[in-house]
Design a protein around this motif. Structure first.
Motif, PDB file in Angstrom:
ATOM      1  N   GLN A   1      -5.272   0.803  -2.681  1.00 43.87           N
ATOM      2  CA  GLN A   1      -4.036   1.114  -1.971  1.00 43.87           C
ATOM      3  C   GLN A   1      -4.041   2.569  -1.501  1.00 43.87           C
ATOM      4  O   GLN A   1      -4.601   3.437  -2.162  1.00 43.87           O
ATOM      5  N   GLN A   2      -3.388   2.832  -0.367  1.00 41.01           N
ATOM      6  CA  GLN A   2      -3.307   4.204   0.117  1.00 41.01           C
ATOM      7  C   GLN A   2      -2.565   5.072  -0.887  1.00 41.01           C
ATOM      8  O   GLN A   2      -2.982   6.201  -1.170  1.00 41.01           O
TER       9      GLN A   2
ATOM     10  N   VAL B   1      -4.968  -4.313   7.299  1.00 38.62           N
ATOM     11  CA  VAL B   1      -3.734  -3.549   7.131  1.00 38.62           C
ATOM     12  C   VAL B   1      -2.681  -4.088   8.095  1.00 38.62           C
ATOM     13  O   VAL B   1      -3.003  -4.428   9.243  1.00 38.62           O
TER      14      VAL B   1
ATOM     15  N   ASN C   1      -1.894  -3.824   2.550  1.00 42.84           N
ATOM     16  CA  ASN C   1      -3.325  -3.996   2.802  1.00 42.84           C
ATOM     17  C   ASN C   1      -3.861  -5.121   1.925  1.00 42.84           C
ATOM     18  O   ASN C   1      -3.135  -5.684   1.096  1.00 42.84           O
TER      19      ASN C   1
ATOM     20  N   SER D   1       0.820  -1.198   0.000  1.00 45.98           N
ATOM     21  CA  SER D   1       0.000   0.000   0.000  1.00 45.98           C
ATOM     22  C   SER D   1       0.860   1.257   0.000  1.00 45.98           C
ATOM     23  O   SER D   1       0.569   2.209  -0.734  1.00 45.98           O
TER      24      SER D   1
ATOM     25  N   SER E   1      -5.549  -7.073  -0.981  1.00 42.40           N
ATOM     26  CA  SER E   1      -5.404  -6.746  -2.403  1.00 42.40           C
ATOM     27  C   SER E   1      -6.716  -6.380  -3.071  1.00 42.40           C
ATOM     28  O   SER E   1      -6.717  -5.901  -4.205  1.00 42.40           O
TER      29      SER E   1
END
Length: 288
Positions: free
Chosen positions: A220-221, A137, A214, A104, A216
């Motif tokens: 993503q962040q 996470v 995180n 992430s 999948s």
């Protein structure tokens, strides 16, 4: 070594002595500290590479801030690739999150003298998913410089990842443990754990890297598909390509597919108006 210290990650058999106990600690207290994750030689080289290739960028350094934050490391240096792909790390992540996970964020943090303490927070709070929920996470911080109470070692609240119905409170309303770690030590915590960086009251900076994973099938962040130039994706080992998101989960119809095909196979074959039948024919020729 326990039999459960053996596992398979991304098709690779992994033997990681201590894995079972490390995962148990994460489940019970929300975090685990693993000394000697990197050797002295490895961590010294990592520090040299980061300070040469990344630190000069000095991102997010607005006036008054005392932390060098450099995100998107996989687009800026290849010096962290082996750390991110470490089979032990991936076994730890898979053991806590399950087999469907991805990178992430990969970032560097250099806490400068005078940096103030960070407020306690939860890394999984960025996704509006009601609690309680399964872990989605895991954050891992690798100490490049020594972490002490004086230079801002990370503060954690043990077992707070289990306080599903409580909003995050700050000291002194809640008691924290401040982590002290030698260079090369890694701490990993579940995304719901209350934590925050400490204040640096010394005259030296405190360097670390952060590798955040995180599930999948979540966004993503940091958008890895935009963040990492395509030419750098082609330079990466297939294992790292998968980790940054070029993979499909739950089979051809699952999240991540491209026209019911493996995204790695499709990366250089998609164009406007393309004929998927021609692509499939090419794939069959490659297999033959």
């Amino acid at each position: 070594m326990k039999e459960t210290d053996k596992t398979t990650v991304l098709g690779e058999e992994v033997v990681f002595p201590g894995l079972t106990d490390f995962l148990s600690q994460m489940d019970k207290q929300g975090y685990v500290v693993i000394p000697d994750w990197l050797s002295q030689q490895q961590v010294e080289k990592l520090g040299e590479d980061l300070r040469r290739e990344v630190n000069p960028i000095r991102e997010l350094m607005r006036p008054g801030l005392k932390t060098v934050r450099a995100h998107n490391l996989l687009a800026k240096t290849r010096c962290v690739d082996d750390i991110v792909m470490d089979s032990r790390l991936l076994a730890l992540i898979q053991g806590h999150l399950g087999e469907h996970f991805q990178i992430s964020v990969v970032a560097m943090f250099d806490l400068l003298p005078g940096a103030e303490a960070q407020g306690l927070h939860q890394d999984d709070g960025l996704w509006p998913i009601p609690r309680p929920h399964p872990p989605f996470v895991v954050n891992c911080v690798l100490a490049v410089d020594e972490f002490t109470k004086e230079n801002g070692g990370t503060m954690v609240v043990p077992k707070s990842h289990l306080w599903h119905d409580e909003p995050v409170r700050q000291p002194p309303d809640v008691e924290t443990v401040q982590l002290e770690m030698k260079p090369g030590t890694m701490v990993a915590w579940s995304g719901a754990l209350w934590h925050g960086g400490g204040a640096n009251n010394t005259q030296d900076s405190r360097l670390a890297i952060d590798i955040n994973f995180n599930l999948s099938y979540l966004r993503q962040q940091e958008n890895q598909f935009v963040a990492i130039p395509r030419e750098e994706i082609y330079r990466m080992p297939k294992k790292l390509q998968r980790l940054v998101g070029y993979h499909w989960g739950f089979g051809p119809v699952g999240p991540g597919m491209v026209d019911l095909q493996d995204p790695l196979f499709m990366m250089d074959k998609v164009r406007f108006g393309y004929d998927i039948n021609e692509v499939k024919s090419l794939k069959n020729q490659e297999v033959a």
